[in-house]
Design an enzyme around this catalytic site. Structure first.
Site, PDB file in Angstrom:
ATOM      1  N   HIS A 170      -4.804  -3.575   6.135  1.00 10.12           N
ATOM      2  CA  HIS A 170      -4.605  -3.780   4.694  1.00 10.12           C
ATOM      3  C   HIS A 170      -5.963  -4.140   4.098  1.00 10.12           C
ATOM      4  CE1 HIS A 170      -3.021  -4.929   0.853  1.00 10.12           C
ATOM      5  NE2 HIS A 170      -3.492  -6.160   0.991  1.00 10.12           N
ATOM      6  N   ASP A 191       0.845  -1.207   0.000  1.00  4.78           N
ATOM      7  CA  ASP A 191       0.000   0.000   0.000  1.00  4.78           C
ATOM      8  C   ASP A 191       0.874   1.249   0.000  1.00  4.78           C
ATOM      9  OD1 ASP A 191      -2.298  -1.739   0.321  1.00  4.78           O
ATOM     10  OD2 ASP A 191      -1.492  -2.083   2.317  1.00  4.78           O
TER      11      ASP A 191
HETATM   12  P1  NAD Z   1      -2.311 -18.367  -4.758  1.00  2.00           P
HETATM   13  O1  NAD Z   1      -3.607 -19.075  -4.653  1.00  2.00           O
HETATM   14  O2  NAD Z   1      -1.682 -18.198  -6.103  1.00  2.00           O
HETATM   15  O3  NAD Z   1      -1.218 -19.106  -3.865  1.00  2.00           O
HETATM   16  C1  NAD Z   1      -1.480 -19.467  -2.551  1.00  2.00           C
HETATM   17  C2  NAD Z   1      -0.690 -20.736  -2.300  1.00  2.00           C
HETATM   18  O4  NAD Z   1      -0.859 -21.052  -0.942  1.00  2.00           O
HETATM   19  C3  NAD Z   1      -1.206 -21.919  -3.121  1.00  2.00           C
HETATM   20  O5  NAD Z   1      -0.120 -22.514  -3.812  1.00  2.00           O
HETATM   21  C4  NAD Z   1      -1.786 -22.860  -2.064  1.00  2.00           C
HETATM   22  O6  NAD Z   1      -1.601 -24.237  -2.397  1.00  2.00           O
HETATM   23  C5  NAD Z   1      -0.974 -22.453  -0.844  1.00  2.00           C
HETATM   24  N1  NAD Z   1      -1.628 -22.779   0.426  1.00  2.00           N
HETATM   25  C6  NAD Z   1      -2.948 -22.744   0.750  1.00  2.00           C
HETATM   26  N2  NAD Z   1      -3.131 -23.142   1.996  1.00  2.00           N
HETATM   27  C7  NAD Z   1      -1.905 -23.392   2.507  1.00  2.00           C
HETATM   28  C8  NAD Z   1      -1.445 -23.838   3.758  1.00  2.00           C
HETATM   29  N3  NAD Z   1      -2.286 -24.129   4.756  1.00  2.00           N
HETATM   30  N4  NAD Z   1      -0.115 -24.000   3.923  1.00  2.00           N
HETATM   31  C9  NAD Z   1       0.743 -23.747   2.930  1.00  2.00           C
HETATM   32  N5  NAD Z   1       0.366 -23.338   1.704  1.00  2.00           N
HETATM   33  C10 NAD Z   1      -0.944 -23.168   1.511  1.00  2.00           C
HETATM   34  O7  NAD Z   1      -2.470 -16.971  -4.017  1.00  2.00           O
HETATM   35  P2  NAD Z   1      -1.481 -15.725  -4.061  1.00  2.00           P
HETATM   36  O8  NAD Z   1      -1.885 -14.841  -5.175  1.00  2.00           O
HETATM   37  O9  NAD Z   1      -0.069 -16.204  -3.979  1.00  2.00           O
HETATM   38  O10 NAD Z   1      -1.925 -14.965  -2.717  1.00  2.00           O
HETATM   39  C11 NAD Z   1      -1.643 -15.529  -1.448  1.00  2.00           C
HETATM   40  C12 NAD Z   1      -2.296 -14.671  -0.366  1.00  2.00           C
HETATM   41  O11 NAD Z   1      -1.695 -13.376  -0.313  1.00  2.00           O
HETATM   42  C13 NAD Z   1      -3.794 -14.402  -0.573  1.00  2.00           C
HETATM   43  O12 NAD Z   1      -4.465 -14.489   0.676  1.00  2.00           O
HETATM   44  C14 NAD Z   1      -3.825 -12.992  -1.095  1.00  2.00           C
HETATM   45  O13 NAD Z   1      -5.059 -12.372  -0.871  1.00  2.00           O
HETATM   46  C15 NAD Z   1      -2.722 -12.383  -0.280  1.00  2.00           C
HETATM   47  N6  NAD Z   1      -2.167 -11.117  -0.767  1.00  2.00           N
HETATM   48  C16 NAD Z   1      -1.810 -10.198   0.192  1.00  2.00           C
HETATM   49  C17 NAD Z   1      -1.255  -8.982  -0.200  1.00  2.00           C
HETATM   50  C18 NAD Z   1      -0.865  -7.956   0.826  1.00  2.00           C
HETATM   51  O14 NAD Z   1      -0.491  -6.835   0.439  1.00  2.00           O
HETATM   52  N7  NAD Z   1      -0.895  -8.223   2.117  1.00  2.00           N
HETATM   53  C19 NAD Z   1      -1.056  -8.715  -1.551  1.00  2.00           C
HETATM   54  C20 NAD Z   1      -1.411  -9.676  -2.489  1.00  2.00           C
HETATM   55  C21 NAD Z   1      -1.986 -10.875  -2.072  1.00  2.00           C
HETATM   56  C1  LMR Z   2      -3.756  -6.577  -2.831  1.00  2.00           C
HETATM   57  O1  LMR Z   2      -3.843  -5.555  -2.146  1.00  2.00           O
HETATM   58  O2  LMR Z   2      -3.407  -6.571  -4.029  1.00  2.00           O
HETATM   59  C2  LMR Z   2      -4.023  -7.902  -2.172  1.00  2.00           C
HETATM   60  O3  LMR Z   2      -4.361  -7.735  -0.828  1.00  2.00           O
HETATM   61  C3  LMR Z   2      -5.004  -8.717  -2.907  1.00  2.00           C
HETATM   62  C4  LMR Z   2      -6.414  -8.224  -2.697  1.00  2.00           C
HETATM   63  O4  LMR Z   2      -7.274  -9.052  -2.403  1.00  2.00           O
HETATM   64  O5  LMR Z   2      -6.640  -7.023  -2.829  1.00  2.00           O
END
Ligand code: NAD
Ligand code: LMR
Length: 329
Positions: free
Chosen positions: A187, A159
């Site tokens: 967030h 952010d």
């Molecule tokens: P994704 O689905 O591509 O990958 C998630 C991975 O986690 C998958 O490979 C899945 O098999 C694995 N997984 C699920 N449960 C698990 C567990 N218990 N233990 C280990 N691995 C597990 O998703 P992504 O795009 O990589 O996003 C991951 C997370 O990050 C989501 O919750 C998304 O919303 C979040 N995210 C946060 C931010 C932030 O700024 N904080 C930004 C982007 C995404």
């Molecule tokens: C983001 O900010 O890109 C991530 O937290 C994914 C979402 O769900 O917005």
């Protein structure tokens, strides 16, 4: 060469994981002199894909990659872990809010909190990315008996980076000119980028960008809604930029890259009551870091009425999220 840092990455075969592990192994998180051992956790059905990621890591021949662990067992993944990057969780899809993930993803963090406490290193530090990141970090901390709560952080750096980029574009200056930009709170769409205490080219930002309507309107909405805009455009949530922000977050915290003199960065950390944010939630704050594992919440900033009102709202949302997962704490 020093002893390798043992870095756990959960969800290592997912989108963010795939954008992250190569950057860690290449030295961008812990610097060019620090070897790393990657301890990669996935769910059982994704272990095949994780093997593929490990093959590609081998094929990069990274000099700093001292070893890899591939597992679906959290205790094994967190064995001796110095830094845990908790990414693995469901992402939201179109039409969902991050809070919709609370119950499903929250359950992951109870078990992982326990496993971190039982297997992690004495200097364990945790950065949560999986959404809703602040409250997941709270759940992990609450289940990690014996690990100091201040070791649990969540990522609001994406952010901050988003806000800096929008402000630099508006002012027509390089992004590095935007400093001291804190993101307060959750967030989520209630987050508050604090433009009043930010600097642009060393001057107070409001003296340079005087378009208040833009700052309190289009700018704020763009930053708050950027995650959704990316989901709408890409069909899946941000990945490379999220991994990049995590590299920034950890590098500043404990990767040998302290915050520059006079500057600060945004981290979601357990509140100590600063700025009236109640203890017991994990909120975005401006922090300074020493690059060696400690951070301090910046004190004494004055918040405008606008920012204070928004901070109250994002804090209220964090309290609601905490109440919704009370059974996991
Ligand atoms: P994704 O689905 O591509 O990958 C998630 C991975 O986690 C998958 O490979 C899945 O098999 C694995 N997984 C699920 N449960 C698990 C567990 N218990 N233990 C280990 N691995 C597990 O998703 P992504 O795009 O990589 O996003 C991951 C997370 O990050 C989501 O919750 C998304 O919303 C979040 N995210 C946060 C931010 C932030 O700024 N904080 C930004 C982007 C995404
Ligand atoms: C983001 O900010 O890109 C991530 O937290 C994914 C979402 O769900 O917005």
């Amino acid at each position: 060469m020093s002893t390798p840092v043992r870095v756990a990455i959960t969800g290592a075969a997912g989108q963010i994981g795939y954008a992250l592990v190569f950057r860690i192994a290449s030295g961008q998180m812990f610097g060019p002199d620090t070897p790393v051992h990657l301890q990669m956790l996935e769910i059982t059905p994704a272990l095949g894909a994780l093997e593929g990621v490990a093959m590609e890591l081998d094929d990069c021949a990274f000099p700093l990659l001292a070893g890899m662990t591939l597992t679906d067992d959290a205790e094994e993944a967190f064995d001796g872990t110095n830094v845990a990057c908790l990414v693995g969780a469901k992402p939201r899809g179109p039409g969902m809010e991050r809070a919709d993930l609370l119950k499903d993803n929250g359950a992951i963090f109870t078990g992982q909190g326990r496993a971190l406490a039982s297997a992690g290193a004495a200097d364990l530090k945790v950065a949560v990315v999986g959404n809703p990141a602040n409250t997941n970090a709270l759940i992990a901390a609450a289940n990690a008996d014996g690990v100091p709560t201040d070791r649990f952080t969540a990522m609001v750096r994406l952010d901050e980076n988003r806000a800096k980029s929008q402000l630099a574009k508006k002012a027509g200056v390089p992004v590095a000119e935007v400093t001291n930009l804190a993101v307060w709170g959750n967030h989520s769409p209630t987050m508050v980028p604090d433009v009043d205490n930010a600097h642009l080219g060393g001057r107070p930002l409001p003296e340079v960008i005087t378009d208040r309507a833009w700052l309190e309107g289009e700018f704020l909405t763009t930053v708050q809604q950027r995650g959704k805009a990316i989901i709408d455009a890409r069909g899946s949530s941000s990945a490379a930029s999220a991994a990049n922000a995590l590299v920034d977050h950890v590098a500043n915290w404990c990767g040998g890259k302290p915050t520059a003199d006079g500057d600060w960065v945004s981290m979601a950390v357990p509140s100590d009551g600063s700025y009236g944010v109640p203890e017991g939630i994990i909120s975005g704050f401006p922090v300074t870091t020493d690059g060696a594992g400690s951070y301090q919440i910046v004190q004494g900033l004055e918040l405008s009425d606008f920012t204070q009102e928004k901070l109250n709202a994002t804090v209220a949302e964090l309290q609601e999220e905490r109440a919704a997962v009370a059974d996991m704490l």
